[in-house]
Design a protein around this motif. Sequence first.
Motif, PDB file in Angstrom:
ATOM      1  N   GLN A 597     -10.415  16.235  29.134  1.00 25.68           N
ATOM      2  CA  GLN A 597     -10.795  16.916  30.000  1.00 25.68           C
ATOM      3  C   GLN A 597     -10.536  14.989  31.665  1.00 25.68           C
ATOM      4  O   GLN A 597     -10.038  16.603  32.686  1.00 25.68           O
ATOM      5  CB  GLN A 597     -11.789  17.225  30.660  1.00 25.68           C
ATOM      6  CG  GLN A 597     -12.415  17.666  31.960  1.00 25.68           C
ATOM      7  CD  GLN A 597     -13.786  18.354  31.821  1.00 25.68           C
ATOM      8  OE1 GLN A 597     -14.602  19.026  30.676  1.00 25.68           O
ATOM      9  NE2 GLN A 597     -14.730  18.545  33.529  1.00 25.68           N
ATOM     10  N   LYS A 598     -10.709  14.415  31.453  1.00 25.71           N
ATOM     11  CA  LYS A 598     -10.554  13.654  32.240  1.00 25.71           C
ATOM     12  C   LYS A 598      -9.077  13.501  32.335  1.00 25.71           C
ATOM     13  O   LYS A 598      -8.788  13.088  33.615  1.00 25.71           O
ATOM     14  CB  LYS A 598     -11.252  12.764  31.677  1.00 25.71           C
ATOM     15  CG  LYS A 598     -10.796  10.711  32.142  1.00 25.71           C
ATOM     16  CD  LYS A 598     -11.782  10.596  33.745  1.00 25.71           C
ATOM     17  CE  LYS A 598     -11.417   9.300  34.828  1.00 25.71           C
ATOM     18  NZ  LYS A 598     -11.583   9.477  35.965  1.00 25.71           N
ATOM     19  N   CYS A 599      -8.443  13.080  31.230  1.00 26.37           N
ATOM     20  CA  CYS A 599      -7.740  13.187  31.687  1.00 26.37           C
ATOM     21  C   CYS A 599      -5.953  14.814  32.224  1.00 26.37           C
ATOM     22  O   CYS A 599      -5.987  14.314  33.326  1.00 26.37           O
ATOM     23  CB  CYS A 599      -5.931  12.742  29.964  1.00 26.37           C
ATOM     24  SG  CYS A 599      -4.387  12.747  30.128  1.00 26.37           S
ATOM     25  N   LEU A 600      -6.783  15.970  32.380  1.00 29.52           N
ATOM     26  CA  LEU A 600      -6.538  17.006  32.976  1.00 29.52           C
ATOM     27  C   LEU A 600      -6.999  16.767  34.520  1.00 29.52           C
ATOM     28  O   LEU A 600      -6.432  16.618  35.263  1.00 29.52           O
ATOM     29  CB  LEU A 600      -6.927  18.415  32.742  1.00 29.52           C
ATOM     30  CG  LEU A 600      -6.107  18.722  30.553  1.00 29.52           C
ATOM     31  CD1 LEU A 600      -6.884  19.776  30.539  1.00 29.52           C
ATOM     32  CD2 LEU A 600      -5.469  18.779  31.203  1.00 29.52           C
ATOM     33  N   GLN A 601      -8.276  16.379  34.550  1.00 31.64           N
ATOM     34  CA  GLN A 601      -8.655  15.736  36.213  1.00 31.64           C
ATOM     35  C   GLN A 601      -7.864  14.626  36.907  1.00 31.64           C
ATOM     36  O   GLN A 601      -7.802  15.183  38.090  1.00 31.64           O
ATOM     37  CB  GLN A 601     -10.107  15.933  36.243  1.00 31.64           C
ATOM     38  CG  GLN A 601     -11.053  16.809  34.834  1.00 31.64           C
ATOM     39  CD  GLN A 601     -12.499  16.838  35.341  1.00 31.64           C
ATOM     40  OE1 GLN A 601     -12.581  14.871  34.891  1.00 31.64           O
ATOM     41  NE2 GLN A 601     -13.252  17.957  35.493  1.00 31.64           N
ATOM     42  N   ASP A 602      -7.558  13.862  36.378  1.00 27.81           N
ATOM     43  CA  ASP A 602      -6.968  12.805  36.398  1.00 27.81           C
ATOM     44  C   ASP A 602      -5.550  13.182  37.294  1.00 27.81           C
ATOM     45  O   ASP A 602      -4.995  13.062  38.128  1.00 27.81           O
ATOM     46  CB  ASP A 602      -7.005  11.981  36.139  1.00 27.81           C
ATOM     47  CG  ASP A 602      -8.482  11.116  36.119  1.00 27.81           C
ATOM     48  OD1 ASP A 602      -9.118  11.546  36.214  1.00 27.81           O
ATOM     49  OD2 ASP A 602      -8.429   9.811  34.572  1.00 27.81           O
ATOM     50  N   ASN A 603      -4.940  14.444  37.070  1.00 30.72           N
ATOM     51  CA  ASN A 603      -3.634  14.219  36.975  1.00 30.72           C
ATOM     52  C   ASN A 603      -3.613  15.817  37.539  1.00 30.72           C
ATOM     53  O   ASN A 603      -3.083  16.426  37.530  1.00 30.72           O
ATOM     54  CB  ASN A 603      -2.589  14.392  35.948  1.00 30.72           C
ATOM     55  CG  ASN A 603      -2.272  13.136  35.480  1.00 30.72           C
ATOM     56  OD1 ASN A 603      -1.798  12.509  35.734  1.00 30.72           O
ATOM     57  ND2 ASN A 603      -3.657  12.818  34.508  1.00 30.72           N
ATOM     58  N   ASP A 604      -4.731  16.444  37.823  1.00 29.10           N
ATOM     59  CA  ASP A 604      -4.966  17.619  38.662  1.00 29.10           C
ATOM     60  C   ASP A 604      -4.496  18.979  38.452  1.00 29.10           C
ATOM     61  O   ASP A 604      -4.165  19.727  38.414  1.00 29.10           O
ATOM     62  CB  ASP A 604      -3.839  17.560  39.858  1.00 29.10           C
ATOM     63  CG  ASP A 604      -4.091  16.513  41.345  1.00 29.10           C
ATOM     64  OD1 ASP A 604      -5.501  16.209  41.234  1.00 29.10           O
ATOM     65  OD2 ASP A 604      -3.527  15.840  42.167  1.00 29.10           O
ATOM     66  N   TRP A 605      -4.983  18.662  36.547  1.00 26.56           N
ATOM     67  CA  TRP A 605      -4.899  19.471  36.384  1.00 26.56           C
ATOM     68  C   TRP A 605      -3.080  20.365  35.513  1.00 26.56           C
ATOM     69  O   TRP A 605      -2.897  21.143  35.594  1.00 26.56           O
ATOM     70  CB  TRP A 605      -5.423  21.200  36.915  1.00 26.56           C
ATOM     71  CG  TRP A 605      -7.443  21.311  36.642  1.00 26.56           C
ATOM     72  CD1 TRP A 605      -7.829  20.631  37.451  1.00 26.56           C
ATOM     73  CD2 TRP A 605      -8.233  21.122  35.110  1.00 26.56           C
ATOM     74  NE1 TRP A 605      -9.196  20.008  36.584  1.00 26.56           N
ATOM     75  CE2 TRP A 605      -8.932  20.535  35.377  1.00 26.56           C
ATOM     76  CE3 TRP A 605      -7.452  21.206  33.915  1.00 26.56           C
ATOM     77  CZ2 TRP A 605     -10.269  20.494  34.388  1.00 26.56           C
ATOM     78  CZ3 TRP A 605      -8.860  21.473  32.790  1.00 26.56           C
ATOM     79  CH2 TRP A 605     -10.025  21.194  33.399  1.00 26.56           C
ATOM     80  N   ASP A 606      -2.320  18.916  36.089  1.00 25.22           N
ATOM     81  CA  ASP A 606      -0.912  19.317  35.468  1.00 25.22           C
ATOM     82  C   ASP A 606      -0.760  19.011  33.947  1.00 25.22           C
ATOM     83  O   ASP A 606      -0.809  17.669  34.181  1.00 25.22           O
ATOM     84  CB  ASP A 606      -0.305  18.750  36.621  1.00 25.22           C
ATOM     85  CG  ASP A 606       1.455  18.895  36.780  1.00 25.22           C
ATOM     86  OD1 ASP A 606       1.600  19.379  35.701  1.00 25.22           O
ATOM     87  OD2 ASP A 606       2.587  18.804  37.853  1.00 25.22           O
ATOM     88  N   TYR A 607      -0.036  20.379  33.415  1.00 24.75           N
ATOM     89  CA  TYR A 607      -0.359  20.377  31.792  1.00 24.75           C
ATOM     90  C   TYR A 607       0.651  19.267  31.597  1.00 24.75           C
ATOM     91  O   TYR A 607       0.709  17.935  30.545  1.00 24.75           O
ATOM     92  CB  TYR A 607      -0.536  21.464  31.312  1.00 24.75           C
ATOM     93  CG  TYR A 607      -0.470  21.226  29.825  1.00 24.75           C
ATOM     94  CD1 TYR A 607      -2.129  21.587  29.358  1.00 24.75           C
ATOM     95  CD2 TYR A 607       0.093  21.922  28.809  1.00 24.75           C
ATOM     96  CE1 TYR A 607      -2.320  21.286  27.911  1.00 24.75           C
ATOM     97  CE2 TYR A 607      -0.080  21.080  27.637  1.00 24.75           C
ATOM     98  CZ  TYR A 607      -1.342  21.053  27.085  1.00 24.75           C
ATOM     99  OH  TYR A 607      -1.216  21.308  25.691  1.00 24.75           O
ATOM    100  N   SER A 608       1.800  19.694  32.656  1.00 22.84           N
ATOM    101  CA  SER A 608       3.135  18.800  31.699  1.00 22.84           C
ATOM    102  C   SER A 608       3.025  17.073  32.527  1.00 22.84           C
ATOM    103  O   SER A 608       3.167  16.382  31.606  1.00 22.84           O
ATOM    104  CB  SER A 608       3.816  19.126  32.820  1.00 22.84           C
ATOM    105  OG  SER A 608       3.816  20.594  32.387  1.00 22.84           O
ATOM    106  N   GLN A 609       2.005  17.356  33.089  1.00 23.25           N
ATOM    107  CA  GLN A 609       1.947  15.089  33.691  1.00 23.25           C
ATOM    108  C   GLN A 609       1.270  15.136  33.049  1.00 23.25           C
ATOM    109  O   GLN A 609       1.730  13.411  32.653  1.00 23.25           O
ATOM    110  CB  GLN A 609       1.759  15.527  35.295  1.00 23.25           C
ATOM    111  CG  GLN A 609       1.637  14.037  35.761  1.00 23.25           C
ATOM    112  CD  GLN A 609       1.138  14.314  37.367  1.00 23.25           C
ATOM    113  OE1 GLN A 609       1.759  14.969  37.927  1.00 23.25           O
ATOM    114  NE2 GLN A 609       0.532  12.887  38.097  1.00 23.25           N
ATOM    115  N   ALA A 610      -0.247  15.672  32.990  1.00 17.84           N
ATOM    116  CA  ALA A 610      -0.900  14.974  32.491  1.00 17.84           C
ATOM    117  C   ALA A 610      -0.749  14.413  30.744  1.00 17.84           C
ATOM    118  O   ALA A 610      -1.034  13.488  29.962  1.00 17.84           O
ATOM    119  CB  ALA A 610      -2.062  15.970  32.294  1.00 17.84           C
TER     120      ALA A 610
END
Length: 630
Positions: A597-610
């Motif tokens: 969740q931390k990784c997704l939140q840090d990347n604005d819930w952009d799955y590919s970027q995360a």
Amino acid sequence: MAEEGKGGYSEHDDRVGGAGGGFAGRRRKGRGPFRGKMYSEGNHRSWNRGVAGPSPGQLEEGDGDVPMSDAHDSLRTRYTPYGPRLNRRGDDWHSRGRGGATNFHVTVKRDLTPQDRSGSVSRSSCRRKWYKVTIPYGKKYDKSWLLSSLQNLSSVPFTPVEFHYDQSRAYFYIEDMATANALKQLSRKITDRDNYKVVLIVNHSSPPQSVQKELKPEEIEQLKLTMSKRYDGSQQALDLKSLRTDPDLVAQNIDVVLNRRNCMQAVLQIIEENIPELLSLNLTSNKLYQLDDLAELAQKATNLKSLNLTRNELKSECELDKVKGLKLEELWLDGNPLCNNFRDQSSYVSSVRLRFPKLLHLDGHELPPPIVFDVETPTTLPPCKGSYFPSDDLKVLVLRFLQQYYSVYDSGDRQGLLDAYHDGACCSLSIPFLSQNPSRSILSEYFKGSRNVKRLKDPSLRFKLLKHTRLNVVAFLNELPKTQHDINSFVVDVCAQTNTLLCFAVHGVFKEVDGKSRDMVRGFTRMFIAVPAGITGLCIVNDQLFVRKANTEEIRKAFVMPAPTPSSSPVPTLSAEQQEMLQAFAMQSGMNVEWSQKCLQDNDWDYSQAAQVFTQLRTEGKIPDVAFLK
């Protein structure tokens, strides 16, 4: 504001209480600054005790740049390593025959006007007596308050020259002996707003830089000619004994005093440009009372093997630290006050050889061969290894415990740590020894609870600072500043393991999250001794915490990838789409839900970027093991 001071001093009371031996002319650039202390703090003790110091005749004699002698020197009976000897090697270099023709080119103006020969006004000021006033811990005082307090109490009006701060001290210069005597009487007679005494230390000094001027070109040429006559090319030896009284310099009315920075700089520059191959240098009888201005000799004469400092005014062996870059095989020090500081010959030799390990001769006496380890090829230490765990099972156990422990510790309410400690647990805190005023240290908030047993000798205080029982331990931890630890920085080493005990150390960094040191990064080492608790848990029986300043590299790497920050606020509700994305990311990455969740939140819930960021950080080894604990 003024208050009568008493004598005495406590180390913890930082407020109170030849004809032809020339050398070929060369041109090289490079003159660096000379920095260092120019006083001895120990001298202020005698001024407050009514013991007679040097007589006025002694102070008036010569150029006035000799240091005030300690009044207790005449009262001490100490071992003098060696007595005076005649015809010492190096004392009469310029009287020996020298071979070889000189090819050193100089230009000397011989038709100087009387005004040129008499020197400028600034040179007259350099011949006056100058004193340096040092106020230990003076940086905490306002300049205007400090100077006005001194001027109001001084029996002699004075104008301070070059007032400045350096580290924790304040300095300024004064120009005559009457003012120096008046100011030394004011030591401990001014009280600051915290009701502590202001200490003044007054020492002889070179003139301040604002009144020192470079030697004129024609004077440098004459100095160069004089040094050429004193150079023995066959021995690669330069004799500068009693340089100020050299007949050629006196005849030209050129005053070269080697305890003045501008003069020593000129000499070193001539050595660098003309005789960098110099092997032996004689500086006998030049009234050198400090070696700050000689510090760059090691760079300007890299082959120097012999240095003669006989009959100067060096008071402390610490002056040798300023020239310990020289690879000396022969050194002469007798005739300096520092020789009276040793009980016997052995301690004298040991102290000198500590600075010059390859020394073979001291004051003309042969020394035992040195025991040295020459490592000619550069060596590099192996890189520091990471955490050590005897087994993967133990690794999972310890990392899970640390994640849970610091989640509570950093939450703001450490009361939840009660379950982590045994009923009879012990805990202690220590910090490095603070040489400065503890209240001004960046670790001041930890000072009162520090149990540094190297410095703390009182048994009752040692016992008091050791916290017993889990209630007292957690109460003590609650008093420490609120923190956030960087779990990515943790290095864990398991030291000992049995069926009933586990000992492991944790190294890392944290930052404070409130108070006057907010966002200040600190380093820590924590040693836990724990026993099994329940089926898969640990219970702490001993906790030792060591807090220190973080180094530059630790600060640079700290919180590069922030760990999830514990919070007492409710977790924000995720949408159905976000929950589905979180489950898929956790499954594909292998991380637990919290880190996913931390990784997704840090990347604005952009799955590919995360996913891209995760792959990069995983490749670089920047994701801690705790991220994969489920």
